[in-house]
Design an enzyme around this catalytic site. Structure first.
Site, PDB file in Angstrom:
ATOM      1  N   ALA A  65    -103.393-110.143  33.351  1.00  0.00           N
ATOM      2  CA  ALA A  65    -102.260-109.699  32.547  1.00  0.00           C
ATOM      3  C   ALA A  65    -102.665-109.789  31.085  1.00  0.00           C
ATOM      4  CB  ALA A  65    -101.055-110.585  32.830  1.00  0.00           C
ATOM      5  N   GLY A 110    -103.989-111.493  36.963  1.00  0.00           N
ATOM      6  CA  GLY A 110    -103.124-110.411  37.458  1.00  0.00           C
ATOM      7  C   GLY A 110    -103.914-109.284  38.108  1.00  0.00           C
ATOM      8  N   GLU A 113    -104.507-110.420  41.561  1.00  0.00           N
ATOM      9  CA  GLU A 113    -103.208-110.366  42.246  1.00  0.00           C
ATOM     10  C   GLU A 113    -102.855-108.923  42.610  1.00  0.00           C
ATOM     11  OE1 GLU A 113    -101.545-112.698  38.947  1.00  0.00           O
ATOM     12  OE2 GLU A 113    -100.752-114.077  40.440  1.00  0.00           O
ATOM     13  N   GLU A 133    -105.798-118.472  35.188  1.00  0.00           N
ATOM     14  CA  GLU A 133    -104.590-118.793  34.421  1.00  0.00           C
ATOM     15  C   GLU A 133    -104.535-120.252  33.977  1.00  0.00           C
ATOM     16  OE1 GLU A 133    -104.709-117.021  37.217  1.00  0.00           O
ATOM     17  OE2 GLU A 133    -103.393-115.281  37.077  1.00  0.00           O
TER      18      GLU A 133
HETATM   19  C1  LIG Z   1     -99.138-113.257  35.591  1.00  0.00           C
HETATM   20  C2  LIG Z   1    -100.581-113.012  35.282  1.00  0.00           C
HETATM   21  C3  LIG Z   1    -101.247-113.799  34.362  1.00  0.00           C
HETATM   22  C4  LIG Z   1    -102.617-113.486  33.963  1.00  0.00           C
HETATM   23  O1  LIG Z   1    -103.261-112.618  34.508  1.00  0.00           O
HETATM   24  S1  LIG Z   1    -103.236-114.396  32.676  1.00  0.00           S
HETATM   25  C5  LIG Z   1    -104.808-113.659  32.307  1.00  0.00           C
HETATM   26  C6  LIG Z   1    -105.877-114.061  33.266  1.00  0.00           C
HETATM   27  N1  LIG Z   1    -107.149-113.509  32.851  1.00  0.00           N
HETATM   28  C7  LIG Z   1    -107.967-114.171  32.017  1.00  0.00           C
HETATM   29  O2  LIG Z   1    -107.704-115.266  31.572  1.00  0.00           O
HETATM   30  C8  LIG Z   1    -109.247-113.466  31.657  1.00  0.00           C
HETATM   31  C9  LIG Z   1    -109.347-113.277  30.163  1.00  0.00           C
HETATM   32  N2  LIG Z   1    -110.595-112.635  29.792  1.00  0.00           N
HETATM   33  C10 LIG Z   1    -111.757-113.283  29.745  1.00  0.00           C
HETATM   34  O3  LIG Z   1    -111.879-114.452  30.058  1.00  0.00           O
HETATM   35  C11 LIG Z   1    -112.949-112.523  29.258  1.00  0.00           C
HETATM   36  O4  LIG Z   1    -112.494-111.391  28.561  1.00  0.00           O
HETATM   37  C12 LIG Z   1    -113.898-112.063  30.386  1.00  0.00           C
HETATM   38  C13 LIG Z   1    -114.585-113.285  30.999  1.00  0.00           C
HETATM   39  C14 LIG Z   1    -113.157-111.285  31.452  1.00  0.00           C
HETATM   40  C15 LIG Z   1    -114.989-111.137  29.759  1.00  0.00           C
HETATM   41  O5  LIG Z   1    -115.616-111.771  28.687  1.00  0.00           O
HETATM   42  P1  LIG Z   1    -116.516-110.878  27.701  1.00  0.00           P
HETATM   43  O6  LIG Z   1    -117.488-110.084  28.486  1.00  0.00           O
HETATM   44  O7  LIG Z   1    -117.087-111.824  26.687  1.00  0.00           O
HETATM   45  O8  LIG Z   1    -115.520-109.835  27.020  1.00  0.00           O
HETATM   46  P2  LIG Z   1    -114.418-110.152  25.906  1.00  0.00           P
HETATM   47  O9  LIG Z   1    -114.980-109.887  24.567  1.00  0.00           O
HETATM   48  O10 LIG Z   1    -113.765-111.462  26.145  1.00  0.00           O
HETATM   49  O11 LIG Z   1    -113.308-109.014  26.271  1.00  0.00           O
HETATM   50  C16 LIG Z   1    -113.383-107.701  25.780  1.00  0.00           C
HETATM   51  C17 LIG Z   1    -112.032-107.382  25.140  1.00  0.00           C
HETATM   52  O12 LIG Z   1    -111.049-107.437  26.182  1.00  0.00           O
HETATM   53  C18 LIG Z   1    -110.002-108.304  25.794  1.00  0.00           C
HETATM   54  N3  LIG Z   1    -109.420-108.931  26.984  1.00  0.00           N
HETATM   55  C19 LIG Z   1    -110.071-109.384  28.077  1.00  0.00           C
HETATM   56  N4  LIG Z   1    -109.212-109.887  28.955  1.00  0.00           N
HETATM   57  C20 LIG Z   1    -107.981-109.752  28.413  1.00  0.00           C
HETATM   58  C21 LIG Z   1    -106.670-110.100  28.844  1.00  0.00           C
HETATM   59  N5  LIG Z   1    -106.447-110.639  30.072  1.00  0.00           N
HETATM   60  N6  LIG Z   1    -105.643-109.825  28.037  1.00  0.00           N
HETATM   61  C22 LIG Z   1    -105.833-109.245  26.823  1.00  0.00           C
HETATM   62  N7  LIG Z   1    -107.055-108.901  26.377  1.00  0.00           N
HETATM   63  C23 LIG Z   1    -108.107-109.146  27.160  1.00  0.00           C
HETATM   64  C24 LIG Z   1    -110.675-109.329  24.890  1.00  0.00           C
HETATM   65  O13 LIG Z   1    -109.730-109.974  24.070  1.00  0.00           O
HETATM   66  C25 LIG Z   1    -111.613-108.439  24.111  1.00  0.00           C
HETATM   67  O14 LIG Z   1    -110.876-107.766  23.122  1.00  0.00           O
HETATM   68  P3  LIG Z   1    -111.474-107.638  21.609  1.00  0.00           P
HETATM   69  O15 LIG Z   1    -112.723-106.809  21.763  1.00  0.00           O
HETATM   70  O16 LIG Z   1    -110.398-106.905  20.850  1.00  0.00           O
HETATM   71  O17 LIG Z   1    -111.755-108.993  21.113  1.00  0.00           O
END
Ligand code: A1D88
Length: 262
Positions: A65, A110, A113, A133
């Site tokens: 998400a 998400g 999910e 999360e």
């Molecule tokens: C009810 C549901 C709840 C949920 O789902 S909570 C969310 C759960 N997911 C996460 O916590 C994953 C979050 N993302 C990460 O940990 C990392 O990303 C990755 C390990 C997947 C990849 O890392 P890397 O290869 O270093 O890429 P990067 O620079 O972190 O990501 C590229 C751009 O994508 C954005 N992004 C990634 N995941 C999310 C997200 N879940 N929500 C919003 N933005 C996201 C980043 O911020 C960044 O953006 P910019 O280039 O502008 O800095």
């Protein structure tokens, strides 16, 4: 609805839905979720569509998400967001057509999910799965704490939800989260091939098989078996049953038309 953050394409009887926010690793913003909900309404009701594949653009399926959207949520807004996720998940799970998740890259939070609401998950070798999360100080909210243990058992579900660890596609397959793993670059075509295979089956029995596994799974065995007997006999009201059995006995390929007897 005009789509801005998903791509909706049809290839004959197949719908291919691509989450298309590659710069944000296809994070599920409320807009993505509204568009996906609309797309699955269309898939469920359009008679020309017989199966669907959902995938992500770029290096992720869906990385969760959208954290930037959620950051300032009040508890009430968070509840609404979880409910929006549940509604989308139920729409996919209850879709009368088969839906396959073709997972390339990150499939987290998400995203995992969302994939679990599909009938099965095909993954590329480099795909990564997880429920991270816990690292954000929250718990999965789109069904992960409930669908994951049903798919992989309580131990693995707790490990993933309580550590936030990511696992690879092979391990995800070994625990039953992923159904099949494919070499890099081949997963989407493989998912389409399986979806097209199912398009050739009788729609009544295909829908019945999905419904029985979904609905029977959470019922006590005796009630689930009763349900199976009911749905099994309903198949005998379909011309597809006569066609399927005649074709077998006449040693030819069945030509299923779908539908029930008038
Ligand atoms: C009810 C549901 C709840 C949920 O789902 S909570 C969310 C759960 N997911 C996460 O916590 C994953 C979050 N993302 C990460 O940990 C990392 O990303 C990755 C390990 C997947 C990849 O890392 P890397 O290869 O270093 O890429 P990067 O620079 O972190 O990501 C590229 C751009 O994508 C954005 N992004 C990634 N995941 C999310 C997200 N879940 N929500 C919003 N933005 C996201 C980043 O911020 C960044 O953006 P910019 O280039 O502008 O800095």
């Amino acid at each position: 609805m005009a789509y801005e953050v998903i791509i909706f394409e049809t290839e004959g009887p197949l719908a291919v839905v691509t989450v298309n926010r590659p710069k944000a690793l296809n994070a599920l913003s409320p807009q993505v979720m509204d568009e996906l909900t609309d797309a699955f309404d269309k898939i469920s009701t359009d008679e020309n569509i017989r199966a669907a594949v959902i995938t992500g653009a770029g290096r992720a399926f869906v990385a969760g998400a959208d954290i930037s959207a959620m950051q300032t949520y009040t508890p009430l807004q968070a509840r609404g967001f979880a409910k929006k996720g549940h509604k989308l998940g139920e729409k996919i799970e209850n879709c009368p057509k088969p839906v396959i998740a073709a997972v390339n890259g990150f499939c987290l939070g998400g995203g995992c999910e969302l994939a679990m609401c599909c009938d099965f998950i095909y993954a590329s070798e480099g795909a990564k799965f997880g429920q991270p999360e816990i690292n954000l100080g929250i718990v999965p909210g789109f069904g992960g704490t409930q669908r994951l243990p049903r798919l992989v058992g309580k131990g693995w579900a707790k490990l993933l939800c309580m550590t936030g660890e990511m696992i690879g596609a092979q391990e995800a397959a070994a625990i039953g989260l992923v159904t099949r793993v494919f070499p890099e670059g081949e997963v989407l075509e493989a998912a389409k091939k399986t979806a097209l295979l199912m398009c050739g089956k009788g729609m009544v029995s295909l829908r019945a098989a999905k419904q029985l596994v979904e609905q029977g799974f959470d019922l006590p065995l005796q009630r689930a078996l009763d349900l199976e007997a009911e749905v099994f006999c309903t198949c005998f009201t379909s011309p597809d049953q006569r066609e399927g059995m005649s074709a077998f006995l006449e040693k030819r390929k069945a030509d299923f038309k779908g539908g029930l007897d008038k």
